[in-house]
Design a protein around this motif. Structure first.
Motif, PDB file in Angstrom:
ATOM      1  N   ASN A 219       0.832  -1.206   0.000  1.00 26.86           N
ATOM      2  CA  ASN A 219       0.000   0.000   0.000  1.00 26.86           C
ATOM      3  C   ASN A 219       0.870   1.261   0.000  1.00 26.86           C
ATOM      4  O   ASN A 219       2.047   1.241   0.358  1.00 26.86           O
ATOM      5  N   ILE A 220       0.257   2.378  -0.383  1.00 28.10           N
ATOM      6  CA  ILE A 220       1.026   3.601  -0.636  1.00 28.10           C
ATOM      7  C   ILE A 220       1.605   4.181   0.643  1.00 28.10           C
ATOM      8  O   ILE A 220       2.715   4.721   0.646  1.00 28.10           O
ATOM      9  N   LEU A 221       0.900   4.080   1.772  1.00 27.02           N
ATOM     10  CA  LEU A 221       1.448   4.612   3.015  1.00 27.02           C
ATOM     11  C   LEU A 221       2.714   3.867   3.412  1.00 27.02           C
ATOM     12  O   LEU A 221       3.756   4.484   3.690  1.00 27.02           O
ATOM     13  N   GLN A 222       2.639   2.536   3.420  1.00 28.74           N
ATOM     14  CA  GLN A 222       3.807   1.753   3.808  1.00 28.74           C
ATOM     15  C   GLN A 222       4.947   1.930   2.810  1.00 28.74           C
ATOM     16  O   GLN A 222       6.124   1.927   3.190  1.00 28.74           O
ATOM     17  N   ALA A 223       4.619   2.098   1.535  1.00 31.28           N
ATOM     18  CA  ALA A 223       5.660   2.330   0.527  1.00 31.28           C
ATOM     19  C   ALA A 223       6.344   3.678   0.757  1.00 31.28           C
ATOM     20  O   ALA A 223       7.560   3.809   0.574  1.00 31.28           O
ATOM     21  N   SER A 224       5.574   4.683   1.173  1.00 32.51           N
ATOM     22  CA  SER A 224       6.160   5.995   1.478  1.00 32.51           C
ATOM     23  C   SER A 224       7.124   5.900   2.651  1.00 32.51           C
ATOM     24  O   SER A 224       8.228   6.469   2.623  1.00 32.51           O
ATOM     25  N   LEU A 225       6.727   5.175   3.682  1.00 27.41           N
ATOM     26  CA  LEU A 225       7.598   4.992   4.845  1.00 27.41           C
ATOM     27  C   LEU A 225       8.846   4.190   4.473  1.00 27.41           C
ATOM     28  O   LEU A 225       9.950   4.473   4.961  1.00 27.41           O
ATOM     29  N   LEU A 226       8.680   3.204   3.594  1.00 23.31           N
ATOM     30  CA  LEU A 226       9.816   2.422   3.112  1.00 23.31           C
ATOM     31  C   LEU A 226      10.806   3.307   2.357  1.00 23.31           C
ATOM     32  O   LEU A 226      12.033   3.200   2.544  1.00 23.31           O
ATOM     33  N   ALA A 227      10.297   4.184   1.503  1.00 23.88           N
ATOM     34  CA  ALA A 227      11.172   5.090   0.757  1.00 23.88           C
ATOM     35  C   ALA A 227      11.959   5.988   1.707  1.00 23.88           C
ATOM     36  O   ALA A 227      13.147   6.266   1.485  1.00 23.88           O
ATOM     37  N   MET A 228      11.317   6.446   2.792  1.00 21.79           N
ATOM     38  CA  MET A 228      12.023   7.276   3.773  1.00 21.79           C
ATOM     39  C   MET A 228      13.127   6.487   4.461  1.00 21.79           C
ATOM     40  O   MET A 228      14.236   7.006   4.678  1.00 21.79           O
ATOM     41  N   ARG A 229      12.833   5.243   4.823  1.00 22.49           N
ATOM     42  CA  ARG A 229      13.860   4.415   5.475  1.00 22.49           C
ATOM     43  C   ARG A 229      15.061   4.228   4.544  1.00 22.49           C
ATOM     44  O   ARG A 229      16.213   4.290   4.970  1.00 22.49           O
ATOM     45  N   ARG A 230      14.782   3.977   3.275  1.00 23.79           N
ATOM     46  CA  ARG A 230      15.870   3.789   2.311  1.00 23.79           C
ATOM     47  C   ARG A 230      16.700   5.060   2.166  1.00 23.79           C
ATOM     48  O   ARG A 230      17.935   5.004   2.064  1.00 23.79           O
ATOM     49  N   ALA A 231      16.014   6.219   2.133  1.00 16.41           N
ATOM     50  CA  ALA A 231      16.749   7.482   2.021  1.00 16.41           C
ATOM     51  C   ALA A 231      17.653   7.683   3.224  1.00 16.41           C
ATOM     52  O   ALA A 231      18.836   8.044   3.085  1.00 16.41           O
ATOM     53  N   LEU A 232      17.136   7.456   4.420  1.00 16.80           N
ATOM     54  CA  LEU A 232      17.930   7.675   5.624  1.00 16.80           C
ATOM     55  C   LEU A 232      19.152   6.759   5.658  1.00 16.80           C
ATOM     56  O   LEU A 232      20.254   7.181   6.037  1.00 16.80           O
ATOM     57  N   ARG A 233      18.960   5.496   5.250  1.00 13.65           N
ATOM     58  CA  ARG A 233      20.069   4.542   5.272  1.00 13.65           C
ATOM     59  C   ARG A 233      21.189   4.939   4.311  1.00 13.65           C
ATOM     60  O   ARG A 233      22.327   4.497   4.472  1.00 13.65           O
ATOM     61  N   ARG A 234      20.881   5.752   3.317  1.00 13.57           N
ATOM     62  CA  ARG A 234      21.884   6.133   2.317  1.00 13.57           C
ATOM     63  C   ARG A 234      22.661   7.395   2.696  1.00 13.57           C
ATOM     64  O   ARG A 234      23.555   7.807   1.944  1.00 13.57           O
ATOM     65  N   LEU A 235      22.329   8.005   3.829  1.00 14.89           N
ATOM     66  CA  LEU A 235      23.132   9.136   4.283  1.00 14.89           C
ATOM     67  C   LEU A 235      24.548   8.649   4.615  1.00 14.89           C
ATOM     68  O   LEU A 235      24.729   7.532   5.096  1.00 14.89           O
ATOM     69  N   PRO A 236      25.548   9.478   4.396  1.00 14.17           N
ATOM     70  CA  PRO A 236      26.925   9.027   4.654  1.00 14.17           C
ATOM     71  C   PRO A 236      27.197   8.703   6.126  1.00 14.17           C
ATOM     72  O   PRO A 236      28.023   7.847   6.430  1.00 14.17           O
ATOM     73  N   THR A 237      26.494   9.395   7.036  1.00 16.05           N
ATOM     74  CA  THR A 237      26.635   9.140   8.469  1.00 16.05           C
ATOM     75  C   THR A 237      25.239   9.087   9.078  1.00 16.05           C
ATOM     76  O   THR A 237      24.417   9.970   8.806  1.00 16.05           O
ATOM     77  N   PRO A 238      24.924   8.080   9.890  1.00 10.33           N
ATOM     78  CA  PRO A 238      23.588   8.005  10.486  1.00 10.33           C
ATOM     79  C   PRO A 238      23.299   9.234  11.346  1.00 10.33           C
ATOM     80  O   PRO A 238      24.174   9.690  12.098  1.00 10.33           O
ATOM     81  N   PRO A 239      22.107   9.782  11.267  1.00 15.40           N
ATOM     82  CA  PRO A 239      21.777  10.956  12.078  1.00 15.40           C
ATOM     83  C   PRO A 239      21.446  10.560  13.515  1.00 15.40           C
ATOM     84  O   PRO A 239      21.176   9.400  13.808  1.00 15.40           O
ATOM     85  N   ASP A 240      21.472  11.572  14.387  1.00 15.93           N
ATOM     86  CA  ASP A 240      21.091  11.346  15.786  1.00 15.93           C
ATOM     87  C   ASP A 240      19.580  11.343  15.964  1.00 15.93           C
ATOM     88  O   ASP A 240      19.058  10.747  16.911  1.00 15.93           O
ATOM     89  N   ALA A 241      18.877  12.018  15.067  1.00 12.83           N
ATOM     90  CA  ALA A 241      17.419  12.104  15.149  1.00 12.83           C
ATOM     91  C   ALA A 241      16.891  12.507  13.780  1.00 12.83           C
ATOM     92  O   ALA A 241      17.652  12.908  12.890  1.00 12.83           O
ATOM     93  N   ALA A 242      15.569  12.384  13.620  1.00 10.86           N
ATOM     94  CA  ALA A 242      14.956  12.721  12.331  1.00 10.86           C
ATOM     95  C   ALA A 242      13.679  13.521  12.550  1.00 10.86           C
ATOM     96  O   ALA A 242      12.912  13.247  13.483  1.00 10.86           O
ATOM     97  N   LEU A 243      13.472  14.488  11.684  1.00  9.24           N
ATOM     98  CA  LEU A 243      12.216  15.235  11.602  1.00  9.24           C
ATOM     99  C   LEU A 243      11.514  14.782  10.335  1.00  9.24           C
ATOM    100  O   LEU A 243      12.088  14.857   9.248  1.00  9.24           O
ATOM    101  N   VAL A 244      10.281  14.300  10.477  1.00 12.70           N
ATOM    102  CA  VAL A 244       9.555  13.713   9.346  1.00 12.70           C
ATOM    103  C   VAL A 244       8.307  14.532   9.074  1.00 12.70           C
ATOM    104  O   VAL A 244       7.516  14.803   9.993  1.00 12.70           O
ATOM    105  N   ASP A 245       8.120  14.904   7.827  1.00  8.70           N
ATOM    106  CA  ASP A 245       6.909  15.628   7.450  1.00  8.70           C
ATOM    107  C   ASP A 245       5.689  14.720   7.582  1.00  8.70           C
ATOM    108  O   ASP A 245       5.710  13.573   7.133  1.00  8.70           O
ATOM    109  N   GLY A 246       4.618  15.231   8.182  1.00 10.23           N
ATOM    110  CA  GLY A 246       3.387  14.455   8.301  1.00 10.23           C
ATOM    111  C   GLY A 246       3.160  13.949   9.710  1.00 10.23           C
ATOM    112  O   GLY A 246       3.800  14.396  10.671  1.00 10.23           O
ATOM    113  N   ASN A 247       2.250  12.971   9.827  1.00  8.81           N
ATOM    114  CA  ASN A 247       1.880  12.447  11.149  1.00  8.81           C
ATOM    115  C   ASN A 247       2.119  10.948  11.294  1.00  8.81           C
ATOM    116  O   ASN A 247       1.633  10.336  12.238  1.00  8.81           O
TER     117      ASN A 247
END
Length: 232
Positions: A91-119
């Protein structure tokens, strides 16, 4: 009010802003971006950033170019996506969350926290704060919204060269009247989301039209019913 860096400062540490683009279209993937400003946002760059929906295509391209020109010490950028097949499967909601997880994992250094648009908070392996309207509030989220929007629009424009009927270079896969008319005239493509109601309705209509007509078969003759049987 223009987006600011107050949420990032209040959170502390390396904070990633995340946003996705492409939940509503009838075709194409959903794309997400993660953006970290390790030392804050330079004033000139900050002046270019806002909710991608508020910016013209030209201003988005200018901001996009400025972000990638500053990539390295000033800003870290990563992108993730979920395909049409994945959208249909989870479903589209879970796919959107999956895309965010993939984006975060591709950062050169893991962040300490995340701000996510939406609820809706994806599981990211770090503390997450949801910010409704975050792309108009947080500079990191605004930057992520611009990156995701430009990359997805460019991808749909490339697909439009192979599938020219649908006008994806103009509508990015959204259900505009021209796009819907084209689907009705030439059918749907492999890049359309078959679980979305307008696409599903067209597929069901096409299936019904493809069924062979059934020949008329007269009912077998029956013996006349007596008045006594009717009385029962």
């Amino acid at each position: 009010m223009a987006p600011h860096f107050k949420l990032e400062k209040a959170t502390g540490g390396r904070v990633a802003g995340l946003d996705e683009v492409g939940r509503g279209p009838l075709a194409g993937p959903v794309v997400a971006a993660a953006v970290v400003f390790p030392r804050g946002v330079p004033r000139k760059l900050a002046s270019l950033l806002d909710d991608s929906k508020k910016l013209s295509a030209e201003k988005r391209e200018i901001a996009f170019a400025a972000l990638f020109a500053a990539q390295g010490e000033v800003v870290e950028i990563a992108v993730g996506a979920a395909s049409v097949i994945e959208i249909e499967r989870i479903n589209i909601l879970q796919a959107s969350l999956l895309a965010m997880r993939r984006a975060l994992r591709r950062l050169p250094t893991p962040p300490d926290a995340a701000l996510v648009d939406g609820n809706k908070a994806p599981l990211l392996g770090c503390p997450v704060q949801c910010v409704v309207g975050g792309d108009a509030t947080s500079l990191s989220i605004a930057a992520a919204s611009i990156v995701a929007k430009v990359i997805r629009d460019r991808g749909m424009a490339r697909l439009a060269q192979r599938f020219p009927h649908y006008g994806w270079e103009r509508n990015a896969g959204y259900g505009t009247p021209d796009h819907c008319r084209a689907m009705a005239q030439v059918g749907v493509s492999v890049h359309h989301r078959r679980g979305f109601a307008p696409v599903r309705a067209l597929l069901q209509e096409a299936l019904l039209l493809s069924l062979p007509e059934q020949p008329f078969l007269p009912l077998p003759a029956e013996a006349p019913m007596s008045l006594n049987a009717l009385a029962l």
